[in-house]
Scaffold this active site. Structure first.
Site, PDB file in Angstrom:
ATOM      1  N   PRO A 146       0.821  -1.203   0.000  1.00  0.00           N
ATOM      2  CA  PRO A 146       0.000   0.000   0.000  1.00  0.00           C
ATOM      3  C   PRO A 146       0.859   1.259   0.000  1.00  0.00           C
ATOM      4  O   PRO A 146       1.739   1.417   0.839  1.00  0.00           O
ATOM      5  CB  PRO A 146      -0.784  -0.118   1.311  1.00  0.00           C
ATOM      6  CG  PRO A 146      -0.746  -1.552   1.663  1.00  0.00           C
ATOM      7  CD  PRO A 146       0.580  -2.036   1.187  1.00  0.00           C
ATOM      8  N   CYS A 147       0.615   2.168  -0.929  1.00  0.00           N
ATOM      9  CA  CYS A 147       1.419   3.377  -1.085  1.00  0.00           C
ATOM     10  C   CYS A 147       0.552   4.481  -1.668  1.00  0.00           C
ATOM     11  O   CYS A 147      -0.588   4.257  -2.043  1.00  0.00           O
ATOM     12  CB  CYS A 147       2.606   3.133  -2.014  1.00  0.00           C
ATOM     13  SG  CYS A 147       3.631   1.699  -1.597  1.00  0.00           S
ATOM     14  N   THR A 148       1.110   5.694  -1.757  1.00  0.00           N
ATOM     15  CA  THR A 148       0.459   6.812  -2.431  1.00  0.00           C
ATOM     16  C   THR A 148       1.490   7.490  -3.322  1.00  0.00           C
ATOM     17  O   THR A 148       2.615   7.734  -2.888  1.00  0.00           O
ATOM     18  CB  THR A 148      -0.106   7.826  -1.426  1.00  0.00           C
ATOM     19  OG1 THR A 148      -0.947   7.155  -0.484  1.00  0.00           O
ATOM     20  CG2 THR A 148      -0.919   8.902  -2.140  1.00  0.00           C
ATOM     21  N   THR A 156       5.043   7.344  -1.137  1.00  0.00           N
ATOM     22  CA  THR A 156       5.235   6.752   0.183  1.00  0.00           C
ATOM     23  C   THR A 156       5.350   5.247   0.011  1.00  0.00           C
ATOM     24  O   THR A 156       4.549   4.633  -0.699  1.00  0.00           O
ATOM     25  CB  THR A 156       4.057   7.063   1.127  1.00  0.00           C
ATOM     26  OG1 THR A 156       2.853   6.494   0.570  1.00  0.00           O
ATOM     27  CG2 THR A 156       3.865   8.560   1.298  1.00  0.00           C
ATOM     28  N   GLU A 190       3.750   1.362  -6.781  1.00  0.00           N
ATOM     29  CA  GLU A 190       2.444   1.622  -6.201  1.00  0.00           C
ATOM     30  C   GLU A 190       1.591   0.380  -6.446  1.00  0.00           C
ATOM     31  O   GLU A 190       1.291   0.036  -7.597  1.00  0.00           O
ATOM     32  CB  GLU A 190       1.803   2.832  -6.881  1.00  0.00           C
ATOM     33  CG  GLU A 190       0.422   3.172  -6.396  1.00  0.00           C
ATOM     34  CD  GLU A 190       0.456   3.969  -5.116  1.00  0.00           C
ATOM     35  OE1 GLU A 190      -0.541   3.900  -4.366  1.00  0.00           O
ATOM     36  OE2 GLU A 190       1.465   4.646  -4.843  1.00  0.00           O
TER      37      GLU A 190
END
Length: 487
Positions: free
Chosen positions: A2-4, A23, A92
């Protein structure tokens, strides 16, 4: 993972640079920033997770990487900038749907259950991409082309989005099932926001199978779509998000709210974001993937977006008053982030200075973003020599400690956190300005090593001061505190 992700085109930025930022939200992964010299790059690569083996070219370039300190599950290099001033961030984690995954299954490693069977080798994934691609590319487009060829040959065991940038272009690439992919050149005047979903909401198939100026994809993507009846679009429009992505209830808790907050920040007056008549809500499936921001975007803006927790809205988990919506949605600034990077390539700087890599560790809500020059043979020990045990002697653990203590005493600590973030960013920019000028006057590459050492020393000084302050605040608010009436 999980990232942004946030991507900034050249004309959308305040200084004519391109930026790719993400992130890296693992599970409290301990990370470091290092330089990989050509002599240390493997000639033969084997993935730990999938056991996939890849022969590598003989001419790698030097590049930076943010690998995991514990190599038990692979390198996980995450992000970096190479000697040709090309940046890459991978990956991502994105979503897909059963129609796609049934038509082109993910290539997952399966261990043999008996001596009569053989292991089924898996494809490539986030563990591998940076090491296999970044040392060998001289432009963002080349990054897409090299990774695309690897995906078509070896496949992947997960759905991912990958970004590349050079001084002129930003490219975004998304995998489709096990072997297919598509990529778009981000328009120069636009910013892209991508929160763990298949993101692209438009794609020019004619260009991808024609001049390939703005669009690239796997060679048989048209046939793949047609043969498997994947196209759900109406009226001749082609929206890849509808074809390859997801539309789940979980997206409305985990993904779309992050896009809503970022778009709300970038386009505060163009749309109505709140109330009964809002154009977009946190649960809208049609929030634009890219947009022309209402004002130019700086590194500080990117950091703000990637640090956000719905401040200024009823969903802020740190609100004193419970509105019934507090903490409803997954924040961008989350507790388990390992590293966040902004790969910035500056078109108006000398060749050795074009790249700036902005790095922070731990929860972005509480950490500080530090710039370093990537065109060096090594990184300062404060960034590169990270232990698996907690320590105040490196930036990773100092950031984690600050975040955990400040979160526990948010109201008392947030002012110190804001001062910390401002100090590191301001002093970091001052040092970059100073050494940009010094290098331009001499061309001495040793100055870049000196600059990074000063930047790391500054980060340590500011982190130690802030750690002292938030420790005091957290200690004063311990639940076992007690005062006599006559104190």
């Amino acid at each position: 993972m999980p990232c942004t992700t946030v991507l900034v085109g050249k004309k959308a930025s305040n200084d004519n640079s391109t930026m790719i930022a993400r992130t890296d939200d693992g599970h409290f992964d301990v990370k470091k920033l290092i330089v990989v010299e050509p002599k240390d790059q493997p000639k033969h690569y084997k993935s730990v997770i999938s056991h996939c083996e890849v022969a590598l070219p003989d001419d790698p370039m030097r590049y930076t990487a943010c690998p995991s300190v514990d190599p038990a599950h692979g390198i996980w290099a995450a992000t970096g900038i190479n000697a040709a001033n090309v940046g890459m961030t991978a990956t991502e984690t994105i979503t897909s749907n059963p129609r796609v995954l049934a038509a082109d299954p993910l290539v997952v490693y399966r261990e043999a259950k008996s001596r009569r069977e053989k292991d089924e080798i898996g494809g490539l994934g986030e563990e591998d991409f940076v090491v296999l691609v970044l040392p060998y590319i001289r432009s963002a487009r080349e990054g897409v082309e090299r990774l695309g060829a690897l995906l078509e040959r070896y496949g992947t065991y997960e759905s991912n989005g990958i970004a590349f940038n050079d001084e002129n272009e930003v490219w975004w690439m998304e995998t489709i099932g096990g072997h297919h992919w598509m990529a778009r050149r981000v328009p120069e005047d636009r910013v892209v926001i991508n929160p763990n979903q298949f993101g692209m909401d438009g794609f020019d198939l004619s260009d991808a199978f024609g001049e390939k100026r703005e669009s690239l994809c796997s060679a048989d993507l048209r046939e793949f779509i047609a043969e498997n009846h994947l196209d759900l679009n109406q009226n001749g429009a082609f929206d890849p998000r509808a074809v390859f992505g997801s539309r789940r209830d979980m997206d409305h808790v985990y993904n779309t709210p992050r896009a809503w907050f970022m778009a709300r920040y970038l386009l505060p007056t163009r749309y109505r974001w709140d109330g009964e008549n809002a154009d977009f809500t946190p649960e809208s499936d049609n929030i634009p993937w890219s947009m022309v921001p209402e004002r130019k975007v700086s590194v500080e803006d990117v950091k703000y977006l990637l640090s956000s927790h719905y401040q200024g809205t009823p969903f802020n988990p740190y609100m004193a008053e419970d509105t019934g919506k507090r903490g409803k949605y997954r924040s961008i600034g989350i507790n388990r982030t390992g590293v966040t990077s902004v790969c910035q390539i500056r078109s108006d700087a000398p060749e050795k200075l074009k790249g700036l890599e902005w790095i922070c560790f731990g929860s972005t809500t509480f950490d500080a973003l530090l710039p370093v020059y990537p065109c060096v043979p090594k990184m300062p020990k404060y960034l590169s020599e990270v232990t698996l045990d907690a320590s105040t002697e490196n930036f990773y653990w100092a950031s984690r400690l600050i975040g955990a203590l400040a979160d526990a005493s948010y109201a008392a600590s947030i002012q110190n956190i804001e001062r910390y973030q401002l100090a590191v960013m301001t002093r970091g920019r001052q040092l970059v300005r100073e050494y940009d000028r010094k290098f331009a006057g001499t061309g001495d590459e040793k100055l870049l090593l000196e600059a990074n050492e000063k930047l790391a020393a500054m980060a340590k000084e500011e982190s130690t001061k802030t750690l002292n302050k938030v420790l005091q605040s957290a200690s004063e608010r311990m639940k076992n505190g007690f005062k006599l009436a006559d104190n």
